[in-house]
Scaffold this motif. Structure first.
Motif, PDB file in Angstrom:
ATOM      1  N   ILE A   1      32.062 -39.679 -11.709  1.00 42.42           N
ATOM      2  CA  ILE A   1      30.754 -39.298 -11.160  1.00 42.42           C
ATOM      3  C   ILE A   1      29.618 -39.876 -12.006  1.00 42.42           C
ATOM      4  CG2 ILE A   1      30.470 -37.123 -12.439  1.00 42.42           C
ATOM      5  CD1 ILE A   1      29.452 -35.920  -9.732  1.00 42.42           C
ATOM      6  N   ARG A   2      28.498 -40.184 -11.333  1.00 40.38           N
ATOM      7  CA  ARG A   2      27.322 -40.681 -12.042  1.00 40.38           C
ATOM      8  C   ARG A   2      26.048 -39.988 -11.547  1.00 40.38           C
ATOM      9  NH1 ARG A   2      28.334 -44.780 -15.584  1.00 40.38           N
ATOM     10  NH2 ARG A   2      30.006 -46.216 -15.111  1.00 40.38           N
ATOM     11  N   ASN A   3      25.397 -40.580 -10.543  1.00 37.78           N
ATOM     12  CA  ASN A   3      24.050 -40.159 -10.178  1.00 37.78           C
ATOM     13  C   ASN A   3      23.897 -38.660  -9.963  1.00 37.78           C
ATOM     14  OD1 ASN A   3      22.880 -42.645 -10.398  1.00 37.78           O
ATOM     15  ND2 ASN A   3      22.320 -42.833  -8.253  1.00 37.78           N
ATOM     16  N   GLU A   4      24.780 -38.083  -9.147  1.00 37.46           N
ATOM     17  CA  GLU A   4      24.631 -36.659  -8.823  1.00 37.46           C
ATOM     18  C   GLU A   4      24.637 -35.816 -10.092  1.00 37.46           C
ATOM     19  OE1 GLU A   4      27.172 -38.472  -5.459  1.00 37.46           O
ATOM     20  OE2 GLU A   4      26.919 -38.695  -7.632  1.00 37.46           O
ATOM     21  N   PHE A   5      25.409 -36.224 -11.058  1.00 32.85           N
ATOM     22  CA  PHE A   5      25.500 -35.509 -12.328  1.00 32.85           C
ATOM     23  C   PHE A   5      24.360 -35.884 -13.271  1.00 32.85           C
ATOM     24  CE2 PHE A   5      27.246 -35.973 -16.751  1.00 32.85           C
ATOM     25  CZ  PHE A   5      27.210 -34.620 -17.098  1.00 32.85           C
TER      26      PHE A   5
ATOM     27  N   LEU B   1      33.258 -25.201 -12.766  1.00 32.97           N
ATOM     28  CA  LEU B   1      33.936 -26.131 -13.664  1.00 32.97           C
ATOM     29  C   LEU B   1      35.447 -26.128 -13.465  1.00 32.97           C
ATOM     30  CD1 LEU B   1      31.908 -25.637 -16.974  1.00 32.97           C
ATOM     31  CD2 LEU B   1      31.671 -27.433 -15.248  1.00 32.97           C
ATOM     32  N   ASP B   2      36.019 -24.985 -13.138  1.00 31.82           N
ATOM     33  CA  ASP B   2      37.466 -24.926 -12.960  1.00 31.82           C
ATOM     34  C   ASP B   2      37.917 -25.389 -11.578  1.00 31.82           C
ATOM     35  OD1 ASP B   2      36.554 -22.806 -11.450  1.00 31.82           O
ATOM     36  OD2 ASP B   2      37.853 -21.295 -12.384  1.00 31.82           O
ATOM     37  N   GLN B   3      36.958 -25.853 -10.754  1.00 30.01           N
ATOM     38  CA  GLN B   3      37.307 -26.358  -9.427  1.00 30.01           C
ATOM     39  C   GLN B   3      36.879 -27.818  -9.229  1.00 30.01           C
ATOM     40  OE1 GLN B   3      35.997 -23.658  -6.275  1.00 30.01           O
ATOM     41  NE2 GLN B   3      36.356 -21.878  -7.583  1.00 30.01           N
ATOM     42  N   GLN B   4      36.510 -28.490 -10.289  1.00 32.40           N
ATOM     43  CA  GLN B   4      36.088 -29.889 -10.205  1.00 32.40           C
ATOM     44  C   GLN B   4      37.269 -30.783  -9.836  1.00 32.40           C
ATOM     45  OE1 GLN B   4      32.924 -31.307 -10.861  1.00 32.40           O
ATOM     46  NE2 GLN B   4      32.056 -29.248 -10.996  1.00 32.40           N
ATOM     47  N   SER B   5      37.016 -31.809  -9.038  1.00 33.91           N
ATOM     48  CA  SER B   5      38.068 -32.773  -8.704  1.00 33.91           C
ATOM     49  C   SER B   5      38.225 -33.770  -9.839  1.00 33.91           C
ATOM     50  CB  SER B   5      37.723 -33.526  -7.414  1.00 33.91           C
ATOM     51  OG  SER B   5      36.645 -34.430  -7.631  1.00 33.91           O
ATOM     52  N   GLU B   6      39.438 -34.305  -9.991  1.00 29.24           N
ATOM     53  CA  GLU B   6      39.657 -35.293 -11.042  1.00 29.24           C
ATOM     54  C   GLU B   6      38.820 -36.544 -10.798  1.00 29.24           C
ATOM     55  OE1 GLU B   6      43.368 -38.013 -12.227  1.00 29.24           O
ATOM     56  OE2 GLU B   6      43.508 -35.983 -13.070  1.00 29.24           O
ATOM     57  N   LYS B   7      38.642 -36.922  -9.542  1.00 27.97           N
ATOM     58  CA  LYS B   7      37.825 -38.104  -9.249  1.00 27.97           C
ATOM     59  C   LYS B   7      36.419 -37.944  -9.794  1.00 27.97           C
ATOM     60  CE  LYS B   7      36.062 -38.991  -5.157  1.00 27.97           C
ATOM     61  NZ  LYS B   7      35.927 -39.353  -3.724  1.00 27.97           N
ATOM     62  N   ASP B   8      35.807 -36.777  -9.611  1.00 29.22           N
ATOM     63  CA  ASP B   8      34.471 -36.548 -10.151  1.00 29.22           C
ATOM     64  C   ASP B   8      34.484 -36.529 -11.675  1.00 29.22           C
ATOM     65  OD1 ASP B   8      33.069 -36.461  -7.775  1.00 29.22           O
ATOM     66  OD2 ASP B   8      33.315 -34.301  -7.517  1.00 29.22           O
ATOM     67  N   LEU B   9      35.466 -35.879 -12.266  1.00 31.90           N
ATOM     68  CA  LEU B   9      35.537 -35.799 -13.722  1.00 31.90           C
ATOM     69  C   LEU B   9      35.641 -37.177 -14.361  1.00 31.90           C
ATOM     70  CD1 LEU B   9      37.986 -32.775 -14.140  1.00 31.90           C
ATOM     71  CD2 LEU B   9      35.499 -32.747 -14.341  1.00 31.90           C
ATOM     72  N   LEU B  10      36.244 -38.128 -13.635  1.00 33.68           N
ATOM     73  CA  LEU B  10      36.459 -39.465 -14.187  1.00 33.68           C
ATOM     74  C   LEU B  10      35.392 -40.479 -13.796  1.00 33.68           C
ATOM     75  CD1 LEU B  10      40.323 -40.031 -13.794  1.00 33.68           C
ATOM     76  CD2 LEU B  10      39.070 -38.843 -15.601  1.00 33.68           C
TER      77      LEU B  10
ATOM     78  N   PRO C   1      37.076 -49.301  -8.182  1.00 33.22           N
ATOM     79  CA  PRO C   1      37.706 -49.934  -7.034  1.00 33.22           C
ATOM     80  C   PRO C   1      37.530 -49.129  -5.763  1.00 33.22           C
ATOM     81  CG  PRO C   1      39.201 -49.758  -8.908  1.00 33.22           C
ATOM     82  CD  PRO C   1      38.018 -48.922  -9.202  1.00 33.22           C
ATOM     83  N   ARG C   2      37.703 -49.780  -4.648  1.00 24.77           N
ATOM     84  CA  ARG C   2      37.688 -49.089  -3.363  1.00 24.77           C
ATOM     85  C   ARG C   2      38.780 -48.040  -3.348  1.00 24.77           C
ATOM     86  NH1 ARG C   2      34.487 -51.470   0.297  1.00 24.77           N
ATOM     87  NH2 ARG C   2      33.730 -53.551  -0.190  1.00 24.77           N
ATOM     88  N   GLY C   3      38.468 -46.900  -2.707  1.00 23.13           N
ATOM     89  CA  GLY C   3      39.433 -45.833  -2.655  1.00 23.13           C
ATOM     90  C   GLY C   3      39.329 -44.869  -3.825  1.00 23.13           C
ATOM     91  N   PHE C   4      38.486 -45.161  -4.805  1.00 18.22           N
ATOM     92  CA  PHE C   4      38.327 -44.266  -5.947  1.00 18.22           C
ATOM     93  C   PHE C   4      36.847 -44.116  -6.229  1.00 18.22           C
ATOM     94  CE2 PHE C   4      40.325 -41.756  -9.005  1.00 18.22           C
ATOM     95  CZ  PHE C   4      39.620 -41.812 -10.175  1.00 18.22           C
ATOM     96  N   GLY C   5      36.154 -43.440  -5.316  1.00 21.19           N
ATOM     97  CA  GLY C   5      34.721 -43.253  -5.468  1.00 21.19           C
ATOM     98  C   GLY C   5      33.989 -43.714  -4.225  1.00 21.19           C
ATOM     99  N   SER C   6      32.763 -43.250  -4.097  1.00 23.18           N
ATOM    100  CA  SER C   6      31.963 -43.593  -2.936  1.00 23.18           C
ATOM    101  C   SER C   6      31.400 -44.992  -3.069  1.00 23.18           C
ATOM    102  CB  SER C   6      30.807 -42.588  -2.813  1.00 23.18           C
ATOM    103  OG  SER C   6      29.931 -42.751  -3.900  1.00 23.18           O
ATOM    104  N   VAL C   7      30.764 -45.459  -1.969  1.00 23.00           N
ATOM    105  CA  VAL C   7      30.107 -46.760  -2.027  1.00 23.00           C
ATOM    106  C   VAL C   7      29.063 -46.759  -3.126  1.00 23.00           C
ATOM    107  CG1 VAL C   7      28.603 -48.328  -0.768  1.00 23.00           C
ATOM    108  CG2 VAL C   7      30.527 -47.255   0.402  1.00 23.00           C
ATOM    109  N   ASP C   8      28.347 -45.635  -3.274  1.00 20.23           N
ATOM    110  CA  ASP C   8      27.330 -45.554  -4.313  1.00 20.23           C
ATOM    111  C   ASP C   8      27.951 -45.676  -5.691  1.00 20.23           C
ATOM    112  OD1 ASP C   8      25.479 -43.301  -6.085  1.00 20.23           O
ATOM    113  OD2 ASP C   8      24.487 -44.944  -5.056  1.00 20.23           O
ATOM    114  N   ASP C   9      29.179 -45.111  -5.887  1.00 19.02           N
ATOM    115  CA  ASP C   9      29.851 -45.199  -7.174  1.00 19.02           C
ATOM    116  C   ASP C   9      30.174 -46.632  -7.539  1.00 19.02           C
ATOM    117  OD1 ASP C   9      29.898 -42.485  -7.649  1.00 19.02           O
ATOM    118  OD2 ASP C   9      31.776 -42.202  -6.564  1.00 19.02           O
TER     119      ASP C   9
END
Length: 290
Positions: A233-237, A222-231, A24-32
């Motif tokens: 993230i796609r392409n960059e990872f 790894l100990d500084q990752q944001s929860e948004k990325d952990l839940l 959804p909007r607000g939880f990730g970039s346009v690319d996400d």
């Protein structure tokens, strides 16, 4: 269904449904928010076979990890897989077996409530780690903001509500959304599931392996990752060749079969659509699948 791509690889997709390339909007970039089929190009290569393989990474002696991919409401797949894990533990004794679930227990499949019930029961008979997926995040977004229902329904939320006996004829009415959220919260508490879902972890580390739902952002410790990325993230990872410091074991992006890369292992085989729920087994420097 598996769609072939011009590069010779394959992409998992389901006609008429959004798979986890949409948030959804607000939880990730346009690319996400673009679909997996549009964005993620992950060739099917270096696939595991039933034999044990060696990795340049290990976990401590006496520990065996069973990592299970995205379940998405398929209790019919979870139950026999857990039985296989128990059989494996009995056949190959290990002092310290750990079951790690990578999140996305809910939505899309018909039995989200039953899945949560099975997982809660499993925690009473073995050591388990339950990670949080983006779909568990969506559930709590709906409870906090009932208007989020419209977005959640696009990602399989209706299947979760139905599994708890929550139904209505008008999902777009604001007052009805509030009543649904109240009824759903009550059902979660009555089933003892609210506390379970509230206690999910964003990540877990064991030896040279880092377990997470979606992945990590390259260049960030790894100990500084944001929860948004952990839940989410796609392409960059997925397209990164970087050394993340540990081998990342993840789900979130459906693939036809588990993928083993030098820096990550993907075990989301799209259970809700394919009927294939994968379990990765790690012991010392060895890897195999159930």
């Amino acid at each position: 269904m598996i769609y072939s791509r011009p590069d010779g690889g394959q992409t998992a997709a389901v006609r008429g449904q959004i798979i986890d390339g949409m948030v959804p909007r607000g939880f990730g970039s346009v690319d996400d928010r673009r679909s997996v089929a549009e964005r993620v190009v992950v060739p099917v290569r270096n696939l595991p076979n039933p034999t044990t393989k060696k990795l340049p990474a290990k976990i401590a002696d006496g520990i065996r990890v069973y990592a299970i991919g995205d379940i998405h409401g398929r209790s019919d797949l979870l139950q026999p897989l857990l039985a296989q894990v128990e059989t494996d533990i009995s056949a190959h004794f290990i002092p310290h077996p750990i079951l790690v679930f990578l999140g996305d227990y809910l939505d899309r499949g018909p039995s989200s409530r039953q899945v949560i019930e099975q997982l809660a029961l499993q925690s009473e008979r073995s050591e388990v780690v339950f990670l949080k997926g983006n779909h568990e995040h969506y559930l709590f977004e709906f409870l906090k903001n009932p208007a989020f229902l419209k977005a959640w329904l696009r990602f399989g939320g209706l299947d979760t509500l139905r599994s708890y006996g929550i139904v209505t004829s008008n999902y777009s009415d604001a007052r009805e959304q509030e009543l649904l959220a109240m009824s759903f919260r009550l059902a979660l508490h009555e089933n003892g599931h609210y506390n379970f879902l509230s206690s999910l972890r964003p990540s877990f580390t064991c030896g040279d392996f880092f377990f997470v739902h979606a992945g990590v952002r390259p260049g960030v410790p790894l100990d500084q990752q944001s929860e948004k990325d952990l839940l989410t993230i796609r392409n960059e990872f997925l397209l990164s060749k970087s050394d993340f410091g540990k081998i990342v074991v993840h789900g979130h992006t459906p693939v036809p079969r588990p993928e083993i890369h030098s820096n990550r292992i993907n075990i989301d085989t799209g259970a809700y659509a394919t009927g294939q729920l994968s379990c990765l087994v790690l012991e010392q420097d060895e890897i195999r699948f159930i």
